[in-house]
Design a protein around this motif. Structure first.
Motif, PDB file in Angstrom:
ATOM      1  N   TYR A 129       0.804  -1.222   0.000  1.00 24.19           N
ATOM      2  CA  TYR A 129       0.000   0.000   0.000  1.00 24.19           C
ATOM      3  C   TYR A 129       0.836   1.270   0.000  1.00 24.19           C
ATOM      4  N   THR A 130       2.036   1.215   0.600  1.00 28.62           N
ATOM      5  CA  THR A 130       2.842   2.422   0.742  1.00 28.62           C
ATOM      6  C   THR A 130       4.011   2.496  -0.246  1.00 28.62           C
ATOM      7  N   ALA A 131       4.422   1.362  -0.798  1.00 29.49           N
ATOM      8  CA  ALA A 131       5.560   1.330  -1.727  1.00 29.49           C
ATOM      9  C   ALA A 131       5.380   2.243  -2.942  1.00 29.49           C
ATOM     10  N   PRO A 132       4.178   2.371  -3.512  1.00 30.20           N
ATOM     11  CA  PRO A 132       4.030   3.296  -4.649  1.00 30.20           C
ATOM     12  C   PRO A 132       4.385   4.746  -4.298  1.00 30.20           C
ATOM     13  N   ARG A 133       4.130   5.146  -3.062  1.00 27.93           N
ATOM     14  CA  ARG A 133       4.505   6.502  -2.634  1.00 27.93           C
ATOM     15  C   ARG A 133       6.023   6.647  -2.604  1.00 27.93           C
ATOM     16  N   LEU A 134       6.708   5.590  -2.154  1.00 32.00           N
ATOM     17  CA  LEU A 134       8.172   5.608  -2.156  1.00 32.00           C
ATOM     18  C   LEU A 134       8.695   5.727  -3.589  1.00 32.00           C
ATOM     19  N   SER A 135       8.146   4.938  -4.481  1.00 29.08           N
ATOM     20  CA  SER A 135       8.567   4.973  -5.880  1.00 29.08           C
ATOM     21  C   SER A 135       8.382   6.365  -6.480  1.00 29.08           C
ATOM     22  N   SER A 136       7.243   6.970  -6.220  1.00 31.65           N
ATOM     23  CA  SER A 136       6.950   8.306  -6.718  1.00 31.65           C
ATOM     24  C   SER A 136       7.937   9.335  -6.148  1.00 31.65           C
ATOM     25  N   GLN A 137       8.210   9.238  -4.856  1.00 28.28           N
ATOM     26  CA  GLN A 137       9.126  10.184  -4.212  1.00 28.28           C
ATOM     27  C   GLN A 137      10.541  10.040  -4.775  1.00 28.28           C
TER      28      GLN A 137
END
Length: 124
Positions: free
Chosen positions: A28-36
Protein backbone atom coordinates in the motif's frame (compact mmCIF):
# COMPACT_ATOMS: atom_id res chain seq x y z
CA UNK A 1 -3.51 4.20 3.20
CA UNK A 2 -1.72 3.77 6.50
CA UNK A 3 -1.64 6.86 8.68
CA UNK A 4 1.70 6.04 10.33
CA UNK A 5 3.63 5.89 7.04
CA UNK A 6 5.88 8.88 6.39
CA UNK A 7 8.38 9.96 3.74
CA UNK A 8 10.71 12.87 4.42
CA UNK A 9 13.19 13.89 1.72
CA UNK A 10 16.21 15.83 3.02
CA UNK A 11 18.52 17.57 0.58
CA UNK A 12 22.12 17.07 1.72
CA UNK A 13 23.78 18.77 -1.26
CA UNK A 14 22.95 19.71 -4.85
CA UNK A 15 23.08 16.06 -5.94
CA UNK A 16 22.59 14.14 -2.67
CA UNK A 17 19.42 13.35 -0.73
CA UNK A 18 18.44 11.32 2.29
CA UNK A 19 14.92 9.91 2.07
CA UNK A 20 13.65 9.05 5.55
CA UNK A 21 11.00 6.32 5.56
CA UNK A 22 8.86 5.67 8.64
CA UNK A 23 6.23 3.03 9.38
CA UNK A 24 5.34 0.04 7.24
CA UNK A 25 6.72 -0.15 3.71
CA UNK A 26 4.42 -2.54 1.88
CA UNK A 27 2.03 -3.06 -1.02
CA UNK A 28 0.00 0.00 0.00
CA UNK A 29 2.84 2.42 0.74
CA UNK A 30 5.56 1.33 -1.73
CA UNK A 31 4.03 3.30 -4.65
CA UNK A 32 4.50 6.50 -2.63
CA UNK A 33 8.17 5.61 -2.16
CA UNK A 34 8.57 4.97 -5.88
CA UNK A 35 6.95 8.31 -6.72
CA UNK A 36 9.13 10.18 -4.21
CA UNK A 37 12.30 8.58 -5.61
CA UNK A 38 11.23 9.70 -9.10
CA UNK A 39 10.75 13.26 -7.86
CA UNK A 40 14.18 13.27 -6.20
CA UNK A 41 15.87 11.99 -9.36
CA UNK A 42 14.01 14.61 -11.42
CA UNK A 43 15.55 17.26 -9.14
CA UNK A 44 18.99 16.07 -10.27
CA UNK A 45 19.97 13.73 -7.44
CA UNK A 46 22.70 11.23 -8.22
CA UNK A 47 23.32 10.10 -4.64
CA UNK A 48 20.42 8.79 -2.59
CA UNK A 49 20.30 7.35 0.90
CA UNK A 50 17.05 5.58 1.76
CA UNK A 51 16.90 5.68 5.56
CA UNK A 52 14.81 2.83 6.99
CA UNK A 53 15.72 3.62 10.61
CA UNK A 54 12.07 4.33 11.49
CA UNK A 55 10.67 1.60 9.23
CA UNK A 56 8.93 -1.23 11.08
CA UNK A 57 8.15 -3.61 8.20
CA UNK A 58 9.22 -4.21 4.60
CA UNK A 59 7.52 -6.59 2.16
CA UNK A 60 8.45 -7.91 -1.29
CA UNK A 61 6.72 -5.02 -3.05
CA UNK A 62 8.90 -2.57 -1.17
CA UNK A 63 12.03 -4.58 -1.98
CA UNK A 64 11.11 -4.38 -5.67
CA UNK A 65 10.67 -0.59 -5.40
CA UNK A 66 14.09 -0.25 -3.74
CA UNK A 67 15.72 -2.36 -6.46
CA UNK A 68 13.99 -0.27 -9.12
CA UNK A 69 15.14 2.92 -7.37
CA UNK A 70 18.72 1.65 -7.51
CA UNK A 71 18.34 0.91 -11.23
CA UNK A 72 16.87 4.37 -11.89
CA UNK A 73 19.60 6.25 -10.04
CA UNK A 74 22.35 4.13 -11.64
CA UNK A 75 20.94 5.16 -15.03
CA UNK A 76 21.64 8.77 -14.00
CA UNK A 77 25.25 7.91 -13.12
CA UNK A 78 24.59 7.80 -9.41
CA UNK A 79 24.17 5.32 -6.60
CA UNK A 80 21.89 4.41 -3.73
CA UNK A 81 22.53 3.10 -0.21
CA UNK A 82 19.90 1.76 2.19
CA UNK A 83 20.24 2.46 5.92
CA UNK A 84 18.79 -0.49 7.80
CA UNK A 85 19.80 -0.68 11.47
CA UNK A 86 16.89 -2.89 12.57
CA UNK A 87 17.86 -6.59 12.68
CA UNK A 88 14.20 -7.49 12.03
CA UNK A 89 13.97 -5.41 8.85
CA UNK A 90 17.51 -6.30 7.74
CA UNK A 91 16.60 -9.99 8.00
CA UNK A 92 14.02 -9.51 5.21
CA UNK A 93 16.79 -8.26 2.92
CA UNK A 94 19.01 -11.20 3.88
CA UNK A 95 16.39 -13.96 3.50
CA UNK A 96 15.43 -12.73 0.03
CA UNK A 97 19.01 -12.17 -1.12
CA UNK A 98 18.37 -8.48 -1.77
CA UNK A 99 21.23 -7.63 0.61
CA UNK A 100 23.53 -8.82 -2.19
CA UNK A 101 21.94 -6.42 -4.68
CA UNK A 102 21.64 -3.27 -2.56
CA UNK A 103 24.27 -1.63 -0.40
CA UNK A 104 23.09 -1.79 3.22
CA UNK A 105 24.57 -0.02 6.19
CA UNK A 106 23.56 0.81 9.74
CA UNK A 107 23.65 4.65 9.81
CA UNK A 108 23.10 7.68 7.62
CA UNK A 109 26.61 8.88 8.41
CA UNK A 110 28.14 5.66 7.03
CA UNK A 111 25.83 5.81 4.00
CA UNK A 112 26.90 9.37 3.20
CA UNK A 113 30.56 8.32 3.45
CA UNK A 114 29.86 5.40 1.10
CA UNK A 115 28.32 7.77 -1.44
CA UNK A 116 30.89 10.54 -1.14
CA UNK A 117 33.29 10.93 -4.08
CA UNK A 118 36.11 9.53 -1.95
CA UNK A 119 33.90 6.84 -0.37
CA UNK A 120 34.59 3.15 -0.75
CA UNK A 121 31.13 2.29 -2.16
CA UNK A 122 31.16 -1.02 -0.24
CA UNK A 123 28.55 -2.17 2.28
CA UNK A 124 29.31 -1.52 5.94
Amino acid sequence: MKADFALTPVRVSAKAYVLEVGGELDLYTAPRLSSQVGEIIALGATRLVVDLTETTFVDSTALHVLLDAKKRILAEGGDLVVVCPSPHVRRIFEVTGVDGLLQLCRSVEVANEMLSPEGSMHAA
